[in-house]
Write a protein that holds these residues in place. Structure first.
Motif, PDB file in Angstrom:
ATOM      1  N   SER A   1      43.513  46.166  40.168  1.00  0.00           N
ATOM      2  CA  SER A   1      43.701  47.585  39.854  1.00  0.00           C
ATOM      3  C   SER A   1      42.334  48.155  39.499  1.00  0.00           C
ATOM      4  N   ALA A   2      42.270  49.468  39.421  1.00  0.00           N
ATOM      5  CA  ALA A   2      41.011  50.113  39.036  1.00  0.00           C
ATOM      6  C   ALA A   2      40.520  49.507  37.725  1.00  0.00           C
ATOM      7  N   GLY A   3      39.220  49.222  37.671  1.00  0.00           N
ATOM      8  CA  GLY A   3      38.640  48.652  36.444  1.00  0.00           C
ATOM      9  C   GLY A   3      38.525  47.136  36.500  1.00  0.00           C
ATOM     10  N   ASP A   4      39.137  46.490  37.507  1.00  0.00           N
ATOM     11  CA  ASP A   4      39.063  45.032  37.620  1.00  0.00           C
ATOM     12  C   ASP A   4      37.779  44.598  38.318  1.00  0.00           C
ATOM     13  N   HIS A   5      37.572  43.292  38.271  1.00  0.00           N
ATOM     14  CA  HIS A   5      36.344  42.717  38.826  1.00  0.00           C
ATOM     15  C   HIS A   5      36.696  41.519  39.714  1.00  0.00           C
TER      16      HIS A   5
ATOM     17  N   ILE B   1      27.748  30.778  46.168  1.00  0.00           N
ATOM     18  CA  ILE B   1      28.844  29.968  45.610  1.00  0.00           C
ATOM     19  C   ILE B   1      28.474  28.492  45.502  1.00  0.00           C
ATOM     20  N   GLU B   2      27.427  28.117  46.237  1.00  0.00           N
ATOM     21  CA  GLU B   2      27.011  26.717  46.199  1.00  0.00           C
ATOM     22  C   GLU B   2      26.068  26.445  45.029  1.00  0.00           C
ATOM     23  N   ASN B   3      25.204  27.408  44.734  1.00  0.00           N
ATOM     24  CA  ASN B   3      24.142  27.119  43.759  1.00  0.00           C
ATOM     25  C   ASN B   3      24.231  27.903  42.461  1.00  0.00           C
ATOM     26  N   ASP B   4      24.923  29.041  42.468  1.00  0.00           N
ATOM     27  CA  ASP B   4      24.972  29.838  41.235  1.00  0.00           C
ATOM     28  C   ASP B   4      25.983  29.252  40.243  1.00  0.00           C
ATOM     29  N   ASP B   5      25.835  29.665  38.994  1.00  0.00           N
ATOM     30  CA  ASP B   5      26.794  29.258  37.958  1.00  0.00           C
ATOM     31  C   ASP B   5      28.005  30.205  38.065  1.00  0.00           C
ATOM     32  N   ILE B   6      29.068  29.720  38.715  1.00  0.00           N
ATOM     33  CA  ILE B   6      30.218  30.596  38.987  1.00  0.00           C
ATOM     34  C   ILE B   6      30.876  31.043  37.676  1.00  0.00           C
ATOM     35  N   ALA B   7      30.998  30.091  36.754  1.00  0.00           N
ATOM     36  CA  ALA B   7      31.662  30.410  35.480  1.00  0.00           C
ATOM     37  C   ALA B   7      30.959  31.583  34.791  1.00  0.00           C
ATOM     38  N   ALA B   8      29.619  31.607  34.907  1.00  0.00           N
ATOM     39  CA  ALA B   8      28.854  32.665  34.230  1.00  0.00           C
ATOM     40  C   ALA B   8      29.099  34.032  34.867  1.00  0.00           C
ATOM     41  N   SER B   9      29.551  34.039  36.118  1.00  0.00           N
ATOM     42  CA  SER B   9      29.771  35.334  36.785  1.00  0.00           C
ATOM     43  C   SER B   9      31.172  35.894  36.505  1.00  0.00           C
TER      44      SER B   9
ATOM     45  N   LYS C   1      34.010  37.523  34.339  1.00  0.00           N
ATOM     46  CA  LYS C   1      34.056  38.397  33.153  1.00  0.00           C
ATOM     47  C   LYS C   1      35.497  38.469  32.659  1.00  0.00           C
ATOM     48  N   ASP C   2      35.694  39.190  31.563  1.00  0.00           N
ATOM     49  CA  ASP C   2      37.055  39.320  31.012  1.00  0.00           C
ATOM     50  C   ASP C   2      37.994  40.000  32.003  1.00  0.00           C
ATOM     51  N   ASN C   3      37.430  40.919  32.821  1.00  0.00           N
ATOM     52  CA  ASN C   3      38.287  41.671  33.756  1.00  0.00           C
ATOM     53  C   ASN C   3      38.289  41.082  35.172  1.00  0.00           C
ATOM     54  N   THR C   4      37.761  39.845  35.341  1.00  0.00           N
ATOM     55  CA  THR C   4      37.761  39.229  36.683  1.00  0.00           C
ATOM     56  C   THR C   4      39.175  38.772  37.027  1.00  0.00           C
ATOM     57  N   LYS C   5      39.623  39.193  38.199  1.00  0.00           N
ATOM     58  CA  LYS C   5      40.990  38.835  38.607  1.00  0.00           C
ATOM     59  C   LYS C   5      41.011  37.849  39.774  1.00  0.00           C
ATOM     60  N   ILE C   6      39.959  37.921  40.620  1.00  0.00           N
ATOM     61  CA  ILE C   6      39.986  37.131  41.856  1.00  0.00           C
ATOM     62  C   ILE C   6      38.623  36.495  42.107  1.00  0.00           C
ATOM     63  N   LEU C   7      38.676  35.255  42.623  1.00  0.00           N
ATOM     64  CA  LEU C   7      37.485  34.687  43.249  1.00  0.00           C
ATOM     65  C   LEU C   7      37.821  34.551  44.731  1.00  0.00           C
ATOM     66  N   TYR C   8      36.937  35.063  45.589  1.00  0.00           N
ATOM     67  CA  TYR C   8      37.204  35.093  47.025  1.00  0.00           C
ATOM     68  C   TYR C   8      36.146  34.278  47.782  1.00  0.00           C
ATOM     69  N   MET C   9      36.601  33.379  48.646  1.00  0.00           N
ATOM     70  CA  MET C   9      35.663  32.530  49.405  1.00  0.00           C
ATOM     71  C   MET C   9      36.305  32.026  50.694  1.00  0.00           C
TER      72      MET C   9
ATOM     73  N   CYS D   1      38.575  25.964  41.777  1.00  0.00           N
ATOM     74  CA  CYS D   1      39.935  26.390  41.405  1.00  0.00           C
ATOM     75  C   CYS D   1      40.245  26.001  39.957  1.00  0.00           C
ATOM     76  N   ASN D   2      39.877  24.787  39.571  1.00  0.00           N
ATOM     77  CA  ASN D   2      40.137  24.363  38.185  1.00  0.00           C
ATOM     78  C   ASN D   2      39.475  25.294  37.193  1.00  0.00           C
ATOM     79  N   MET D   3      38.195  25.579  37.450  1.00  0.00           N
ATOM     80  CA  MET D   3      37.436  26.422  36.532  1.00  0.00           C
ATOM     81  C   MET D   3      38.044  27.836  36.490  1.00  0.00           C
ATOM     82  N   CYS D   4      38.388  28.375  37.662  1.00  0.00           N
ATOM     83  CA  CYS D   4      38.951  29.734  37.715  1.00  0.00           C
ATOM     84  C   CYS D   4      40.292  29.787  36.987  1.00  0.00           C
ATOM     85  N   HIS D   5      41.087  28.777  37.161  1.00  0.00           N
ATOM     86  CA  HIS D   5      42.416  28.791  36.512  1.00  0.00           C
ATOM     87  C   HIS D   5      42.289  28.743  34.997  1.00  0.00           C
ATOM     88  N   GLU D   6      41.295  27.997  34.516  1.00  0.00           N
ATOM     89  CA  GLU D   6      41.073  27.977  33.054  1.00  0.00           C
ATOM     90  C   GLU D   6      40.774  29.370  32.536  1.00  0.00           C
TER      91      GLU D   6
END
Ligand SMILES: Cc1ncc(COP(=O)(O)O)c(C=O)c1O
Length: 392
Positions: A98-102, A133-141, A143-151, A168-173
């Motif tokens: 929704s509007a405001g999500d990340h 997605i291979e080299n960056d720290d995904i967890a650090a990217s 935010k509180d309003n992140t809803k989706i990781l797309y790859m 997937c494990n990290m995102c689900h946490e």
């Protein structure tokens, strides 16, 4: 019955032929809408008390046949089908933000997906961060309003493979849903749901259809997730036609056979390119020299690695233009996964919307030739590339 020709022409004709036998294949239900004997019958279908179809934007017997086959081969709870891969991707994303999500997305994606995320979603006040997605720290990217990781499972056009289990494990946490475009891999090679993905999307225009004749998209996930996507799709309306669902169902019958042959040919072709002086780099996870080889073997459910590969030509952008002209019967096609081998030029086709800076960040070179390996005899494919490369 009125004897008027017009009246007879529009009213006569039985829906269901009286027959003790049934058709060997599921017929094409070329009907936009369905008729009911009573209002109560219609109410029963709307309320779910009775099974039935009302209107083809929200359901059609041919689509249901396709969904049943797809749910089986992907091992997913529920499936929805659309008129293109972009429709499947857009519905999956739009149903979940929704509007405001990340959103966090890989910076190596099919160009259309990249532009949808970068341009269109901005208009709806959805922010997207593109990451390596291979080299960056995904967890650090996240935010509180992140809803989706797309790859993508195997990225277009660089054939990168990352550990979707860890992601997937990290995102689900963190309560983030993972949407994976599995177009290049297909369920024959990888089933991302088994590795934790929440939603798998396909451009079924590609391998699932496999004959370069239908535009289609598919979404797979759990019942609740797909129900949400289905609702959004039923209102935005990118329905798959009854004819296309029939063709696609037929194509799925041979998917596994085709993907195996595409993959065997791609591996042989990649090995040939690896030893060619006019080829600077080969991108194919099936090569033992690929940094993605060992991980791919863990993630993939066969010892095949798909039909797509890319090469950087020594002569750069001009060499790509030249080889396209030197190839005799291998066509330059801004798509992939047909029965015949074809080539594409990502910076001029699928990824043309990326700026020079974005191409650099994504490591997509201007001398990159993408190859969709077909089902021909491999010596004919290699022979044609050999003659074309010799002219460079
Ligand atoms: C990996 C990938 N995903 C999605 C799409 C978009 O699919 P479609 O063209 O069926 O809308 C494409 C198209 O090339 C693709 O390569």
């Amino acid at each position: 019955m009125n004897k008027d020709i017009m009246t007879k022409a529009v009213r006569l004709g039985e829906y269901s032929p009286k027959s003790i036998s049934t058709p060997k294949t599921v017929p094409i239900y070329m009907s936009s809408s369905y008729a009911f004997e009573t209002v109560d019958d219609l109410e029963d279908v709307y309320s779910g008390k009775e099974e039935g179809y009302v209107y083809s934007r929200v359901g059609n017997p041919g689509q249901d046949t396709l969904k049943a086959v797809m749910a089986g081969i992907e091992d997913g709870e529920d499936v929805e089908v659309y008129s293109s891969g972009m429709a499947a991707i857009a519905m999956s994303i739009m149903a979940n933000v929704s509007a405001g999500d990340h959103i966090v997305a890989s910076n190596v994606l099919y160009g259309g997906s990249y532009s949808l995320l970068k341009e269109e979603l901005k208009r709806f006040d959805v922010e997207v961060s593109f990451i390596d997605i291979e080299n960056d720290d995904i967890a650090a990217s996240i935010k509180d309003n992140t809803k989706i990781l797309y790859m993508e499972t195997i990225s277009n056009p660089l054939m990168e493979v990352v550990d979707i289990r860890e992601i997937c494990n990290m995102c689900h946490e963190k309560g983030v849903k993972v949407i994976i475009d599995n177009t290049f891999a297909t369920p024959s090679i990888c089933q991302p749901l088994k590795h934790g993905a929440d939603i798998v999307v396909y451009s079924a225009t590609k391998y699932l259809c496999g004959h370069s004749d239908v535009m289609a998209g598919i979404v797979i996930g759990d019942k609740e997730t797909v129900a949400k996507i289905r609702y959004t799709g039923s209102l935005l309306g990118p329905t798959m036609s009854p004819f296309d669902s029939w063709v696609l169902t037929r194509s799925l019958r041979t998917l596994d056979l085709r993907v195996k042959k595409h993959s065997e040919n791609a591996l042989e072709l990649a090995k040939y390119f690896e030893n060619h002086e006019k080829v600077e780099k080969v991108y194919y996870p099936g090569l033992e020299s690929s940094k993605y080889h060992e991980l791919s073997k863990e993630l993939f459910n066969t010892d095949h690695f798909g039909g797509m590969l890319s090469v950087d030509l020594v002569g750069g952008e001009q060499a790509v233009c030249d080889i396209i002209e030197h190839l005799e019967s291998i066509k330059f096609v801004p798509s992939l996964a047909g029965v015949a081998t074809s080539v594409s030029f990502p910076v001029r086709t699928s990824h043309r919307a990326l700026t020079d800076e974005e191409l650099k960040e994504s490591n997509i070179s201007k001398g990159l030739l993408r190859i969709s390996t077909g089902l021909e005899n491999i010596s004919d494919i290699i022979g044609e590339f050999d003659r074309a490369l010799a002219k460079l």
